[in-house]
Design a protein around this motif. Structure first.
Motif, PDB file in Angstrom:
ATOM      1  N   THR A  88      10.771  69.825   5.988  1.00 19.85           N
ATOM      2  CA  THR A  88       9.833  68.710   5.940  1.00 19.85           C
ATOM      3  C   THR A  88       8.489  69.207   5.435  1.00 19.85           C
ATOM      4  O   THR A  88       7.933  70.163   5.953  1.00 19.85           O
ATOM      5  N   HIS A  89       7.975  68.582   4.386  1.00 16.40           N
ATOM      6  CA  HIS A  89       6.687  68.941   3.774  1.00 16.40           C
ATOM      7  C   HIS A  89       6.626  70.428   3.446  1.00 16.40           C
ATOM      8  O   HIS A  89       5.710  71.149   3.826  1.00 16.40           O
ATOM      9  N   ARG A  90       7.604  70.884   2.707  1.00 14.49           N
ATOM     10  CA  ARG A  90       7.770  72.308   2.408  1.00 14.49           C
ATOM     11  C   ARG A  90       6.550  72.892   1.693  1.00 14.49           C
ATOM     12  O   ARG A  90       6.079  73.969   2.039  1.00 14.49           O
ATOM     13  N   THR A  91       6.022  72.190   0.689  1.00 19.14           N
ATOM     14  CA  THR A  91       4.929  72.770  -0.108  1.00 19.14           C
ATOM     15  C   THR A  91       3.653  72.925   0.699  1.00 19.14           C
ATOM     16  O   THR A  91       2.914  73.890   0.497  1.00 19.14           O
ATOM     17  N   ARG A  92       3.400  72.006   1.615  1.00 16.44           N
ATOM     18  CA  ARG A  92       2.202  72.150   2.451  1.00 16.44           C
ATOM     19  C   ARG A  92       2.292  73.395   3.326  1.00 16.44           C
ATOM     20  O   ARG A  92       1.326  74.134   3.490  1.00 16.44           O
ATOM     21  N   LYS A  93       3.456  73.611   3.868  1.00 14.38           N
ATOM     22  CA  LYS A  93       3.628  74.757   4.765  1.00 14.38           C
ATOM     23  C   LYS A  93       3.609  76.078   4.005  1.00 14.38           C
ATOM     24  O   LYS A  93       3.041  77.055   4.479  1.00 14.38           O
ATOM     25  N   ILE A  94       4.203  76.087   2.826  1.00 13.52           N
ATOM     26  CA  ILE A  94       4.164  77.301   2.012  1.00 13.52           C
ATOM     27  C   ILE A  94       2.731  77.589   1.585  1.00 13.52           C
ATOM     28  O   ILE A  94       2.278  78.733   1.609  1.00 13.52           O
ATOM     29  N   GLY A  95       1.998  76.548   1.193  1.00 14.53           N
ATOM     30  CA  GLY A  95       0.584  76.722   0.843  1.00 14.53           C
ATOM     31  C   GLY A  95      -0.235  77.244   2.001  1.00 14.53           C
ATOM     32  O   GLY A  95      -1.105  78.099   1.837  1.00 14.53           O
ATOM     33  N   PHE A  96       0.038  76.730   3.195  1.00 18.43           N
ATOM     34  CA  PHE A  96      -0.649  77.224   4.389  1.00 18.43           C
ATOM     35  C   PHE A  96      -0.353  78.693   4.628  1.00 18.43           C
ATOM     36  O   PHE A  96      -1.258  79.485   4.909  1.00 18.43           O
ATOM     37  N   LEU A  97       0.920  79.076   4.499  1.00 16.23           N
ATOM     38  CA  LEU A  97       1.287  80.474   4.733  1.00 16.23           C
ATOM     39  C   LEU A  97       0.677  81.398   3.685  1.00 16.23           C
ATOM     40  O   LEU A  97       0.233  82.506   4.016  1.00 16.23           O
TER      41      LEU A  97
END
Length: 82
Positions: free
Chosen positions: A15-24
């Motif tokens: 769920t919302h993969r790109t937001r989480k990858i950007g956060f990491l």
């Protein structure tokens, strides 16, 4: 236990993969700057980008550089285009 953690991580990134990858990525860069300093982190990132460009050029299957240059050509005014 490890299976539950694995399922939790898979669900987390579905769920919302790109937001989480950007956060990491942002978190990693922030921690790197705090631990190693700004210029050392900038140097490592520049070396990584140069390696990515060289690898993409040698690979030839992924035209990342050409796509980037075409996109830049669309943005720039006529006098700066190649």
């Amino acid at each position: 236990m490890w299976h539950d953690i694995k399922l939790l991580l898979i669900e987390f990134f579905e769920t919302h993969r790109t937001r989480k990858i950007g956060f990491l990525i942002g978190l990693t860069v922030g921690v790197s700057i705090l631990m190693f300093g700004f210029f050392n982190t900038l140097f490592a990132a520049a070396c990584g980008l140069i390696g990515l460009c060289i690898g993409a050029k040698i690979d030839g299957a992924d035209d990342l550089i050409d796509k980037t240059l075409v996109h830049i050509d669309r943005i720039l005014p006529n006098k700066f285009r190649r």
